[in-house]
Scaffold this motif. Sequence first.
Motif, PDB file in Angstrom:
ATOM      1  N   SER A  40       3.621   8.804  10.920  1.00  0.00           N
ATOM      2  CA  SER A  40       4.213   7.342  10.127  1.00  0.00           C
ATOM      3  C   SER A  40       3.388   7.037   9.094  1.00  0.00           C
ATOM      4  N   ALA A  41       3.928   5.932   8.243  1.00  0.00           N
ATOM      5  CA  ALA A  41       3.031   5.517   7.230  1.00  0.00           C
ATOM      6  C   ALA A  41       3.233   4.022   7.128  1.00  0.00           C
ATOM      7  N   SER A  42       2.367   3.158   6.498  1.00  0.00           N
ATOM      8  CA  SER A  42       2.390   1.990   6.182  1.00  0.00           C
ATOM      9  C   SER A  42       1.762   1.832   4.569  1.00  0.00           C
ATOM     10  N   VAL A  43       2.744   0.884   3.726  1.00  0.00           N
ATOM     11  CA  VAL A  43       2.299   1.123   2.234  1.00  0.00           C
ATOM     12  C   VAL A  43       2.024  -0.508   1.983  1.00  0.00           C
ATOM     13  N   VAL A  44       1.214  -0.583   1.155  1.00  0.00           N
ATOM     14  CA  VAL A  44       0.834  -2.084   0.664  1.00  0.00           C
ATOM     15  C   VAL A  44       0.949  -1.787  -0.996  1.00  0.00           C
ATOM     16  N   GLU A  45       1.711  -2.794  -1.645  1.00  0.00           N
ATOM     17  CA  GLU A  45       1.849  -2.600  -3.143  1.00  0.00           C
ATOM     18  C   GLU A  45       0.409  -2.775  -3.899  1.00  0.00           C
ATOM     19  N   ARG A  46      -0.454  -3.463  -3.244  1.00  0.00           N
ATOM     20  CA  ARG A  46      -1.742  -3.789  -3.940  1.00  0.00           C
ATOM     21  C   ARG A  46      -3.057  -3.693  -3.047  1.00  0.00           C
ATOM     22  N   ALA A  47      -4.233  -3.189  -3.702  1.00  0.00           N
ATOM     23  CA  ALA A  47      -5.239  -3.008  -2.832  1.00  0.00           C
ATOM     24  C   ALA A  47      -5.572  -4.445  -2.241  1.00  0.00           C
ATOM     25  N   ALA A  48      -5.593  -5.335  -2.892  1.00  0.00           N
ATOM     26  CA  ALA A  48      -5.929  -6.756  -2.622  1.00  0.00           C
ATOM     27  C   ALA A  48      -5.503  -7.186  -1.388  1.00  0.00           C
ATOM     28  N   ASP A  49      -4.321  -6.730  -1.065  1.00  0.00           N
ATOM     29  CA  ASP A  49      -3.615  -7.053  -0.076  1.00  0.00           C
ATOM     30  C   ASP A  49      -4.211  -6.583   1.377  1.00  0.00           C
ATOM     31  N   LEU A  50      -5.204  -5.699   1.316  1.00  0.00           N
ATOM     32  CA  LEU A  50      -6.120  -5.171   2.321  1.00  0.00           C
ATOM     33  C   LEU A  50      -7.202  -5.853   2.598  1.00  0.00           C
ATOM     34  N   PRO A  59      -1.978  -3.288 -10.349  1.00  0.00           N
ATOM     35  CA  PRO A  59      -2.117  -3.057  -8.917  1.00  0.00           C
ATOM     36  C   PRO A  59      -2.160  -1.517  -8.796  1.00  0.00           C
ATOM     37  N   LEU A  60      -2.914  -1.310  -7.497  1.00  0.00           N
ATOM     38  CA  LEU A  60      -3.095   0.103  -6.989  1.00  0.00           C
ATOM     39  C   LEU A  60      -2.530   0.193  -5.738  1.00  0.00           C
ATOM     40  N   ARG A  61      -1.254   0.803  -5.454  1.00  0.00           N
ATOM     41  CA  ARG A  61      -0.563   0.756  -3.948  1.00  0.00           C
ATOM     42  C   ARG A  61      -1.487   1.855  -3.348  1.00  0.00           C
ATOM     43  N   ASP A 113      -2.160   4.697 -10.062  1.00  0.00           N
ATOM     44  CA  ASP A 113      -1.130   4.062  -9.656  1.00  0.00           C
ATOM     45  C   ASP A 113      -0.942   3.814  -8.131  1.00  0.00           C
ATOM     46  N   GLU A 114      -1.397   5.055  -7.550  1.00  0.00           N
ATOM     47  CA  GLU A 114      -1.212   4.846  -5.840  1.00  0.00           C
ATOM     48  C   GLU A 114      -2.171   5.926  -5.392  1.00  0.00           C
ATOM     49  N   LEU A 115      -2.549   5.593  -4.312  1.00  0.00           N
ATOM     50  CA  LEU A 115      -3.491   6.492  -3.573  1.00  0.00           C
ATOM     51  C   LEU A 115      -2.887   6.674  -2.033  1.00  0.00           C
ATOM     52  N   ALA A 116      -2.819   7.749  -1.572  1.00  0.00           N
ATOM     53  CA  ALA A 116      -2.546   8.077  -0.153  1.00  0.00           C
ATOM     54  C   ALA A 116      -3.690   8.637   0.456  1.00  0.00           C
ATOM     55  N   ILE A 117      -3.700   8.083   2.007  1.00  0.00           N
ATOM     56  CA  ILE A 117      -4.597   8.480   2.741  1.00  0.00           C
ATOM     57  C   ILE A 117      -4.013   9.081   4.315  1.00  0.00           C
ATOM     58  N   ALA A 118      -4.541  10.383   4.544  1.00  0.00           N
ATOM     59  CA  ALA A 118      -4.330  10.978   5.829  1.00  0.00           C
ATOM     60  C   ALA A 118      -5.387  11.310   6.638  1.00  0.00           C
ATOM     61  N   ALA A 145      -4.450  10.753  -5.218  1.00  0.00           N
ATOM     62  CA  ALA A 145      -4.117   9.709  -5.936  1.00  0.00           C
ATOM     63  C   ALA A 145      -3.276  10.284  -7.211  1.00  0.00           C
ATOM     64  N   ARG A 146      -2.291   9.329  -7.539  1.00  0.00           N
ATOM     65  CA  ARG A 146      -1.650   9.569  -8.655  1.00  0.00           C
ATOM     66  C   ARG A 146      -1.841   8.831  -9.836  1.00  0.00           C
ATOM     67  N   LEU A 147      -2.255   9.536 -10.838  1.00  0.00           N
ATOM     68  CA  LEU A 147      -2.683   8.485 -12.286  1.00  0.00           C
ATOM     69  C   LEU A 147      -1.590   8.523 -12.922  1.00  0.00           C
ATOM     70  N   ARG A 148      -1.495   7.256 -13.685  1.00  0.00           N
ATOM     71  CA  ARG A 148      -0.658   7.108 -14.665  1.00  0.00           C
ATOM     72  C   ARG A 148      -0.149   8.286 -15.677  1.00  0.00           C
ATOM     73  N   SER A 149      -1.097   9.112 -16.085  1.00  0.00           N
ATOM     74  CA  SER A 149      -0.678  10.356 -16.849  1.00  0.00           C
ATOM     75  C   SER A 149       0.141  11.410 -15.994  1.00  0.00           C
ATOM     76  N   GLY A 150       0.390  11.193 -14.734  1.00  0.00           N
ATOM     77  CA  GLY A 150       0.836  12.059 -13.659  1.00  0.00           C
ATOM     78  C   GLY A 150       0.122  12.946 -12.971  1.00  0.00           C
ATOM     79  N   LYS A 151      -1.226  13.035 -13.457  1.00  0.00           N
ATOM     80  CA  LYS A 151      -2.113  13.928 -12.821  1.00  0.00           C
ATOM     81  C   LYS A 151      -2.137  13.373 -11.277  1.00  0.00           C
ATOM     82  N   ILE A 152      -2.424  14.524 -10.496  1.00  0.00           N
ATOM     83  CA  ILE A 152      -2.675  14.080  -8.890  1.00  0.00           C
ATOM     84  C   ILE A 152      -4.088  14.855  -8.561  1.00  0.00           C
ATOM     85  N   MET A 153      -4.834  13.969  -8.024  1.00  0.00           N
ATOM     86  CA  MET A 153      -6.174  14.474  -7.552  1.00  0.00           C
ATOM     87  C   MET A 153      -6.456  14.112  -6.216  1.00  0.00           C
TER      88      MET A 153
END
Length: 151
Positions: free
Chosen positions: A134-144, A124-126, A91-96, A49-57
């Motif tokens: 490959s990858a698919s991206v939604v701009e907000r979690a509610a879309d899932l 929103p949380l991308r 701000d955003e979360l990636a899954i692998a 996840a990328r936080l608004r502060s710039g931290k990546i966890m």
Amino acid sequence: MEKRLEISYRHYDSIAEMPTEQRALVEEAQKALQQAHAPYSKFNVGAAARLRSGKIMHAANFESEVFPAGLCAERSLLFYLQTNFPDDVVDELAIASVPSERECYPCGQCRQVLVDVERRQGSPLRVIMSGGGSASVVERAADLLPFTFKL
């Protein structure tokens, strides 16, 4: 009355096609795979996840000997972030995942928690779902999860 529901998402046939910051977050999720503990399902998942502060966890899934007890990578990460960085927006979360012939999509529980985080932070949380190159991206979690549980 019939109603119609549509969602928009962006698909990348190759992770290399993604914007630099999103690709970097997917790479962090891939690194988190090394910490996965999935001796029963043999399905390792990493999340970053990328936080608004710039931290990546990042975090990985963990299965218990009392299977099916365990926790998905997404929820492990989000619960940690909400406890330790409650005022820093996700701000955003990636899954692998490995093995993966296609993108790794969040389970139903994770989708609800993603929406809960989005509601709590008021923005929103991308969500970036990657796998199989490959990858698919939604701009907000509610879309899932368009029909969410809400108290």
